[in-house]
Design an enzyme around this catalytic site. Sequence first.
Site, PDB file in Angstrom:
ATOM      1  CB  CYS A 187      -0.994   0.004   1.145  1.00 45.50           C
ATOM      2  SG  CYS A 187      -0.316  -0.336   2.753  1.00 45.50           S
ATOM      3  CB  VAL A 191      -0.141   5.711  -0.510  1.00 45.87           C
ATOM      4  CG1 VAL A 191      -0.311   7.157  -0.070  1.00 45.87           C
ATOM      5  CG2 VAL A 191      -1.212   4.850   0.146  1.00 45.87           C
TER       6      VAL A 191
END
Lengths: 514, 490
Positions: free
Chosen positions: A154, A158
Site C-alpha cells: 500500500c 499511495v
Amino acid sequence: MQEIDNIVNGQKLFQRPEYKQVLENKKQFEGGMGAINPAKTAEIAEWTRSWDYREKNLAREAITVNPAKACQPLGAVMVALGFENTMPYVHGSHGCVAYFRSYFTRHFKEPTPCVSDSMTEDAAVFGGLTNMKDGLKNCAALYKPEMIAVSTTCMAEVIGDDLYAFAIAAKEEDGGEFLAEDFPITYAHTPSFTGSHITGYDNMMHGIMSQLTEGNKKEKKNGKINIIPGFETYIGSIRSVKAIVESFGAEYTMLGDHSDQWDMPAGDYSMFAGGTPIAEAKDCINAKATISLQKYATVKTMKMVKKWKHEGGLSNPIGLKGTDEFVMKLAEITGKEVPKKLKTERGRLVDAMQDSYPYMHGKKFAIWGDPDFLVGMVSFLLEMGAEPTHVLCNNPARGWEEEIRAMLDTSPACSDCHVWAGKDLWHMRSLLFTQPVDFMIGNSYGKELMRDTNIPLIYIGFPIFDRHHLHRYSISGYDGALNLLTWITNKVLDQLDEETKGIASTDYFFDLVR
Amino acid sequence: MGPESLEAKQKAAIEEVLKAYPEKAAKNRAKHLGVGSPDDESQKTCGNVRSNKKTVAGVMSQRGCAYAGSKGVVWGPVKDMVHISHGPIGCGQYSRAGRRNYYIGTTGVDTFVTMNFSSDFQEKDIVFGGDKKLEKCLNEIDELFPLNNGITVQSECPIGLIGDDINAVAKMYTKKTGQTIVPVNCEGFRGVSQSLGHHIANDTVRDYIFDASPNTLGEPIEVTDYDVAIIGDYNIGGDAWSSRILLEEMGLRVVAQWSGDATIKEMVQTTKVKLNLLHCYRSMNYISRHMEKEYGIPWIEYNFFGPSQTIKSLRKIAAFFDESIQAKCEEVIAKYQPMVDAVTNKFRPRLEGKTVMLFVGGLRPRHVIGAYEDLGMEVIGTGYEFAHDDDYKRTKDEIFRSTVIYDDVNEYELEAFVKALQPDLVASGIKEKYVFQKMGLPYRQMHSWDYSGPYHGYDGFAIFAADMDLAINSPVWGHSKAPWDKEGEA
C-alpha cells in the site's frame, strides 16, 4: 522446580503450585478488571453473549474485529509461486514481505520465497525507482529466476509508483547484465486498501496472463484447456483437478500451479519447484478453453479471457454437484464421454454419502471463508442434508450474497439459514451465542470461538496454523468431497463420544458401532 | 574443528557469498559480514560488522518493519489495552497472535492480546483521510469492550503518507472521554527495520503513560525497598513468569512486566521502582534510559538463558540490594544447582560438541550463546535482524570462539553459510525453518521457542536442553536418505 525425569514445558509447568502462586501474587500489581473485580469481568462476559450485545455488535461501522480476510499482495505472491522459477517481488517496504512469508509458511509448513525492494522514508518522498532498479538486478543476480512477478504494497500504491515504467527503466540501466531485454518482468498493482487477498490473486493472474501473451496470439488455437485454480490453499485439490482433466486425456495448462512449490520432498532444498512453464503460459491465449475454478477470485482475469473467445468459463469443483458440473464441462469441451474411472469415483463418493448421511443430516453449521470456498462448501452441506445456519464472508464480491441466498433457499431449513456478507469473526461470536449451531467449519481463527462458545471446530479453510498436513489433502473433485465427508462425519462422531462418555450416566449411548 | 581452520572456513565462506552479488550490493553486504574473535581487542564491533543500515533491495531479508516493532513487540502484549492496527487489513492479520506473548485474562472481555482490531482502510479512507473513521473506531471499541483500560493506534504505512493526524484525534478523544489513547506513528516504511518501531513505541510510553498519568483501577500500590520491574521480556511461552519466580524467591518484589502479561497500571508503577531489570536491551533501552534520567532509576542488563549467565545475573542484581537479598540470592542459586547439574549431566553427553548457527532478533543472538555452551554446544555463527553497533559490541563478550557474524543476513547468505560451515543445528525463525529442515538439518525456532518454552530461568533451561536434544537427536533426520540411494546422494 523441574524434575529431571519429567521435564515439562509451560503447559504443565505453570500448573504447578509454585507458579500458581506466582501468577496469583502478580495480580496485586495488575490493573485489569479480572484482577481488580472478577465479578465485573464475569458480568461483562455474560453481556457479550446477549442479544443486546449482538445488536450493538452488528451495528459496528468502523472497527473490524478478528477479520477473516487478508490483503491483496498475499494473493499476488501465491500467483507468482505458481509459475516455474518465478520470484514474487513486492515493491514496497520489507515488513510486508516478512509477513506474507511467515503467513504462508505457518500454513503450509514449507518455505515461501519472496523478495521486496525495501523501500523506506526516502523512497516515500522520492518514489521507489532506485529501489526497483537495484532490487530487480540483485534479485536476478542472486536467485536467477526465469521470471520476476512484481506486486505492490500500500505504501507504493499511495505514492503512486508506476511499475511498467520502472521495470523498463531497470532493464535499461542494467543494460542486459542481469536482466536481459526479453527477461519477463510481469507486474500488477495490488493496493491493500481495495478488496482482499483474492483481489490480489486476480490482479496478478490478470497481469501475468495479459503481459506474457502480448503479441503471441495466433490464428489457430492450440486445442488446450487452461485451468485457473484461484486462491487454492489445498495442494491436494490442484492434484485432484489435474487428475480429472487428465482422465479425459485432454491437453491442459494449469495456470498458476503452486502444488509442488508448497509440497517439497525432504532431502534437498531448491528454492523453486514445479509451476506452470513460462513458455506454456505465454501460449495460454491460444487455448481452446479456459476454466476458472474460483469465480470471485478471477473476476478481472475472466473478463479478459472472455475477450479471447475461449470456451469454458466458471466451475467450482467442491462437493458432488460442483464436481459433476466440472466433469460435464470437460466432457462438453473435449467432446468425450465421461471416463469410466470418474463414474466409479463418483459412485464411491455417493455410496459414502449414503453411508454417513444420518450424522450430518439436520446438523447446524456455521462456516466462514473466501467466497468461492463457501459456495462449494455450502453446496456440499446441502447435498448432505445439513443446515448451513451461518454463512459468513468477510471479503464477499458482488453477487456472492445473492448466490448463497439462492442456494440456502433450496433447503427445507432455509428460514433458519443466514448469509453474513462483509462481517467478521467477532460478529460470528455474537451469532453463535444467540443462534447456536452444532459445529463450526473454518480456519484457525475459529479457535477462540471454539474456546468461547464450546462449539466444536472442524478445520477446513485458510489459514490453518495449528493443525498439521490438512493442506496436503484435496477438498475438490469426488475424492476431495470424500475427504470433506470423512472429516465432518468423524468430527460429529467424536463429539457424540465426547457427549456420551460419562460413566454410569450417559455411556449407554457410547456405542461401539455407529 | 581447530580454531584456525574454523576461522579460515568462515572467512572463505564470506568471500564466496559476496561473489554472487552485483558490485554495488557486494560492497554494501561486505560491511555487514565478518568473523568475530573473542580475543581480538581491535574489533570495534563483533566481527567489525556494520549494522542498522538500509537493507539491500531485492534480497530475501528476514527483517520486519516499524509497525512490527511497535504493535508486534512493544505494545501488542500490553493485555488490558486494545491495539488498533490502523490502516489496511493485512498488517493486523499477519501479526495476529503469532508471537506467543502469554497472559492471564478473559480475552475479548478484559484482555485483548490475541485479537485483531483493524480500521480496515478502504480506498475512500485513503482518498478522503481516515481520521473520522478512527474516531468512530474508538467509540465502537469503548462501547463493545467497556473494560479496556486504553487504546493504542498503531499506524500502518498509509497513515503517514496521506496526512492523517491521529495525534489530534487521540487528543480530542481523550479530552472528551478521559480515556487513554496512545497514537503511535510507527508506519512500516519508517527506519530500516523493526528497531525504529521499538524506539517510537518507547517514546509513546513516555508521553502517554508516564507524562499523562492515566487513571488506573484499584488501590494504589505502596512502594517497598525491593521493588523491581522486568523490562524487555515479552513473556514468550511464559519467559517472564519463569524469570519472575527467581526474583521473588530472592526477596525482590516484581511490580511490573514489560510488556508480556503487562497491564497499564504496572507500567505506571514502574516509575517508582528501585531498579529496572532489562532483558531485551535493543527494544527497551530507550525507556530504561528515560526512567534513569527522569526518575533516577538505575537499570542493569541481565541474561536468564542458561545457568552460567543466570547465576551471574542473579548475583549482579542482588549486588544492588542489601545483604539479606544477597544471602537469599545464594540460597536460590544453591537450591537450583542440583537440578541444573542433573539437566547438564543428562543432556550434555548427548549434545557435546554439536555446532550451532543462530540468526534471531533483539537479544537472543548473543544471550542464548551461553545456554548452548552450558550444554557443551558450540555456536559458530550468529547475527541480528535489526541490531545496532551497541549490540554487536556486546556480542564480543559473549562469543567463545571464532564466530561468523552476519548482520541482516538474507536467505541466500544464510543458506550459503550453513552449507559451508555445516552446523548440527540451525536456530532462527519460521521463514527459514523449512529451508534447513528440507536439507535434513535439525532446526529450532528461536523467536517463538518453536511452540515450547519458557526458556528463561532455571526451569526454562531444563526445557531448552530437552528441546535441543529433541531436535538434534530425533530419529527423523535419519530418514531423508532412501535405502536404495547410492552413497553420496541425498
